[in-house]
Scaffold this motif. Structure first.
Motif, PDB file in Angstrom:
ATOM      1  N   VAL B  46       0.533  -1.392  -0.371  1.00 17.52           N
ATOM      2  CA  VAL B  46      -0.118   0.353   0.428  1.00 17.52           C
ATOM      3  C   VAL B  46       0.819   1.590   0.246  1.00 17.52           C
ATOM      4  O   VAL B  46       1.351   1.773   0.478  1.00 17.52           O
ATOM      5  CB  VAL B  46      -0.883   0.059   2.118  1.00 17.52           C
ATOM      6  N   PRO B  47       0.797   2.404  -1.006  1.00 11.60           N
ATOM      7  CA  PRO B  47       1.683   2.918  -1.083  1.00 11.60           C
ATOM      8  C   PRO B  47       0.921   4.287  -0.003  1.00 11.60           C
ATOM      9  O   PRO B  47       0.263   4.586   0.654  1.00 11.60           O
ATOM     10  CB  PRO B  47       0.999   3.697  -2.310  1.00 11.60           C
ATOM     11  N   SER B  48       2.471   4.525   0.892  1.00 11.88           N
ATOM     12  CA  SER B  48       2.436   5.698   1.628  1.00 11.88           C
ATOM     13  C   SER B  48       2.124   6.824   1.381  1.00 11.88           C
ATOM     14  O   SER B  48       1.824   7.802   1.441  1.00 11.88           O
ATOM     15  CB  SER B  48       3.747   5.290   2.878  1.00 11.88           C
ATOM     16  N   GLY B  49       3.131   7.279   0.339  1.00 16.66           N
ATOM     17  CA  GLY B  49       3.347   8.460  -0.497  1.00 16.66           C
ATOM     18  C   GLY B  49       4.550   8.806  -0.723  1.00 16.66           C
ATOM     19  O   GLY B  49       4.624   9.798  -0.926  1.00 16.66           O
ATOM     20  N   ARG B  50       5.409   8.085   0.069  1.00 19.20           N
ATOM     21  CA  ARG B  50       6.907   8.385  -0.700  1.00 19.20           C
ATOM     22  C   ARG B  50       7.781   7.609  -1.361  1.00 19.20           C
ATOM     23  O   ARG B  50       8.385   8.275  -1.585  1.00 19.20           O
ATOM     24  CB  ARG B  50       7.663   8.052   1.289  1.00 19.20           C
ATOM     25  N   GLU B  51       6.645   7.043  -1.729  1.00 23.29           N
ATOM     26  CA  GLU B  51       7.318   5.871  -3.178  1.00 23.29           C
ATOM     27  C   GLU B  51       7.568   7.328  -4.226  1.00 23.29           C
ATOM     28  O   GLU B  51       6.784   8.346  -4.550  1.00 23.29           O
ATOM     29  CB  GLU B  51       6.649   5.274  -3.245  1.00 23.29           C
ATOM     30  N   GLU B  52       8.639   7.244  -5.059  1.00 21.55           N
ATOM     31  CA  GLU B  52       9.150   8.004  -6.259  1.00 21.55           C
ATOM     32  C   GLU B  52       7.952   8.581  -6.488  1.00 21.55           C
ATOM     33  O   GLU B  52       7.084   8.886  -7.413  1.00 21.55           O
ATOM     34  CB  GLU B  52      10.116   7.250  -7.162  1.00 21.55           C
ATOM     35  N   GLN B  53       7.118   6.555  -7.349  1.00 17.81           N
ATOM     36  CA  GLN B  53       5.393   6.962  -8.147  1.00 17.81           C
ATOM     37  C   GLN B  53       4.439   7.954  -7.784  1.00 17.81           C
ATOM     38  O   GLN B  53       3.667   7.716  -7.765  1.00 17.81           O
ATOM     39  CB  GLN B  53       5.340   5.690  -9.233  1.00 17.81           C
TER      40      GLN B  53
END
Ligand SMILES: Nc1ncnc2c1ncn2[C@@H]1O[C@H](COP(=O)(O)OP(=O)(O)OP(=O)(O)O)[C@@H](O)[C@H]1O
Ligand SMILES: [Mg+2]
Lengths: 251, 400
Positions: B46-53
């Motif tokens: 689940v994306p946290s918002g820190r990932e590059e994309q």
């Protein structure tokens, strides 16, 4: 016959150091058909006067009045002032990318007249005004002032004045940075509009050179935010010879 | 228009000046091509918002689309009778996986495929030349929905497909686009959602030899719209033109990510995205990645993003990336700039009698005019300028 009356106008701007008063009680009356030259040193407030009449949001009127044929100009929004008949040819005309000159001119004309101009005569008028100002027809399709040279921008300002037919035109250093040929073309443009529409002109300038082409009815010396002296065309000649030193030391 | 500091460092460095690269800046972590692709959900946490994309994304609003659960809603489709040579069929989840040109590239689209209940396939038979655009309207009734769509254009076929999303939904989708040998597809995706829609979409297009894709994305509506488009130039001589037009007002977050993958020699790509922003808290993101692989000699690519900020408070991010693994190319460049319609321009126009709202329209019309002409579907082009002006009217109504 129209009259612009400026009475005891005080104007200030907000600066990082606080409020700064620039105009300190300007009185001036301009009638149709007359040319008033305003001459003064750098920073004396000439552009501030021009912008304040046109309604630039940066300037705050702290006291005084401006009326056009009795109507309160200071109460009007910027576009209402233009519709009322005030035109400002700017010292530094602004680039507007994405908007072609022809589209801009037509939109402005429509706004000022309250109806779209008749297409056939309009196209003809634009063409002939451009030809008179020695502007290449290709300018019509270029974006407003984008990549125009200094002289081209000034011609474009006069083109607008010719097409929009204001009652009172303020020309803020329209002559600065022009070579002699361009100066003559622009001056002829102003004279042509004046003959045709009887516009009243407030001609702000640094140099007396333009006054060889456009004869002023009145000359006002502008120093430190107010009119320091006024007279006829002979005053310009004296300024040419003596400069502004006399007024500055007095101030 | 003045160029402002609203852009990222990289795009500011290239402000307004088109330029070409010898060796390019790569995304911080690795090649864009190395990102995982899978129908398996565990591949994508689940994306946290820190990932590059995801780092520019409205992750909090998108959160429902990361949940691995079936949903009951769906979008209602309307579509005119299909011409000969075109079929619309239901495809099982398993078959849909098989027929997709790629596996999903992020969690939202992997979940969309998993919980779509099967895909719909729009299939154009080889050699069919369809004159009239095929228009699909997908309407949301406010519920959660997941979608998987296959667009399959057979060899030598020519077709235009317009997909319009209306109403409201919390919607994720995975769209696979397969353009066969020497086929031509003009695909238009219109996001004219109502104000509260949340939409995450991945479009993956694969072009075979000599194939041509013209893809246009128009995003006007929705609270959050995030579209991630990939074009894989997998067949020699293929060519892609990707156009995007977006208009964000207060409270809208619009993100467009693009990845153009030059895999083989002698392909051409053009990316042209333009966005206008008006109203406090209007937010747009554009990320354009182009990869020219070692094999892709003779590549000709150019990408451009322009943003026009009409009022204070709006923010546009623009991040172009060009990875070049071979020097034997025809051309590679990008340009990115964010301009502001400022007080001085407004004053200039108004001092010529033009009202404030007319001045904005004049500038916005000029900004989008050439782009709209590129969409290539007259029915869409005609309505678009009006739709944009309606957006502007709404901005002004908000101001009062
Ligand atoms: N926004 C501002 N902040 C601070 N000072 C200002 C501002 N605008 C104008 N001024 C100051 O007000 C004074 C008058 O400026 P103005 O531009 O009216 O002069 P001017 O007579 O037109 O000069 P020039 O001949 O150089 O065109 C100057 O000292 C200028 O620096
Ligand atoms: Mg000045």
């Amino acid at each position: 016959m129209s009259t612009l009356v400026i009475t005891d106008l005080h104007v200030s701007v907000e600066t990082p150091e606080g409020t700064k008063e620039i105009l300190r009680g300007v009185d001036l009356t301009i009638d149709s058909g007359h040319v008033h030259a305003i001459m003064g040193p750098n920073g004396s407030g000439k552009s501030t006067l021009a912008y304040s009449i046109a309604g630039h949001p940066k300037y705050t009127i702290t006291s005084g009045t401006v009326t056009l044929d009795g109507e309160d100009v200071l109460e009007m929004s910027v576009d209402e002032r233009a519709k009322a008949g005030i035109f400002l040819a700017m010292q530094y005309p602004v680039e507007v990318p994405g908007v072609s000159v022809s589209n801009f001119l037509r939109t402005a004309k429509t706004a000022i007249d309250g109806e779209a101009p008749k297409l056939r005569t309009w196209v003809k008028d634009v063409k002939s005004s451009m030809a008179d100002l020695r502007m290449d027809p290709a300018f019509a399709e270029r974006n407003v002032n984008e990549g125009f040279s200094g002289g081209e921008k000034k011609r474009h300002e006069i083109l607008q004045m010719e097409l929009l037919e204001p009652k009172i035109a303020i020309l803020d250093e329209t002559d600065s940075g022009l070579d002699v040929d361009a100066l003559r073309i622009v001056s002829e443009g102003v004279n042509r509009v004046k003959d045709k529409t009887n516009v009243g002109v407030l001609l702000i300038t640094h140099y007396t050179r333009i006054l060889n082409y456009i004869t002023p009815d009145f000359v006002h010396v502008f120093v430190d935010g107010r009119v320091a002296e006024q007279g006829g065309p002979e005053l310009a000649e004296r300024l040419e010879a003596e400069g502004y030193d006399r007024y500055l030391t007095k101030a | 228009m003045t160029t402002t500091d609203l852009t990222t460092d990289h795009s500011r460095a290239t402000a307004d000046e088109a330029h070409s690269h010898g060796l390019a800046s790569t995304p911080p972590n690795a090649s864009r091509a190395d990102r995982p692709k899978s129908f398996e959900l565990d591949v994508f946490p689940v994306p946290s918002g820190r990932e590059e994309q995801w780092r520019f994304s409205a992750v909090r609003d998108l959160a429902p689309l990361f949940v691995d659960q079936p949903v009951d809603g769906s979008l209602a489709w309307s579509i005119d009778a299909l011409p000969a040579g075109v079929r619309l069929t239901e495809v099982s989840v398993a078959d849909a996986r098989e027929r997709s040109v790629s596996e999903p590239g992020d969690r939202a689209s992997a979940i969309a495929a998993a919980h779509s209940g099967g895909a719909r396939a729009l299939t154009v038979a080889p050699g069919s030349v369809i004159d009239k655009p095929i228009t699909i309207t997908m309407h949301g009734d406010g519920s959660e929905a997941r979608g998987h769509l296959l667009v399959e254009v057979g060899a030598n076929a020519e077709v235009s497909v317009v997909i319009e999303r209306t109403g409201s939904a919390t919607y994720s989708e995975f769209i696979s686009v397969d353009v066969g040998q020497n086929a031509g597809l003009n695909l238009v995706l219109l996001q004219t959602w109502e104000d509260d829609a949340v939409h995450s979409g991945e479009v993956h297009a694969k072009l075979s030899r000599d194939a041509r894709l013209r893809g246009s994305v128009v995003t006007l509506g929705g609270k959050v719209v995030r579209l991630n488009t990939t074009a894989s130039l997998a067949g020699e001589g293929s060519s892609v033109d990707l156009f995007g037009l977006y208009f964000a007002d207060s409270g809208q977050h619009q993100e467009h990510q693009l990845f153009v993958d030059h895999m083989v020699p002698n392909c051409r790509s053009r990316v042209t995205y333009k966005g206008a922003l008006a109203g406090a808290s209007a937010r747009t993101v554009w990320i354009g990645d182009v990869l020219i692989r070692k094999e892709a000699e003779g590549t000709d690519t150019y990408e451009l993003n322009r943003n026009l900020v009409l009022t204070d408070g709006a923010r546009a991010d623009s991040v172009p990336n060009l990875e070049i693994e071979t020097g034997l190319i025809d051309g590679a460049g990008h340009a990115s700039a964010t301009g502001r319609f400022d007080e001085e321009q407004m004053f200039y126009l108004r001092s010529r009698g033009i009202s404030e709202s007319e001045a904005r329209k004049l500038v916005v019309r000029g900004f989008f005019a050439d782009l709209i002409q590129e969409i290539g579907v007259p029915e869409v082009e005609k309505g678009l300028m009006n739709a944009i002006e309606l957006e502007l009217d709404m901005v002004e109504a908000d101001d009062e």
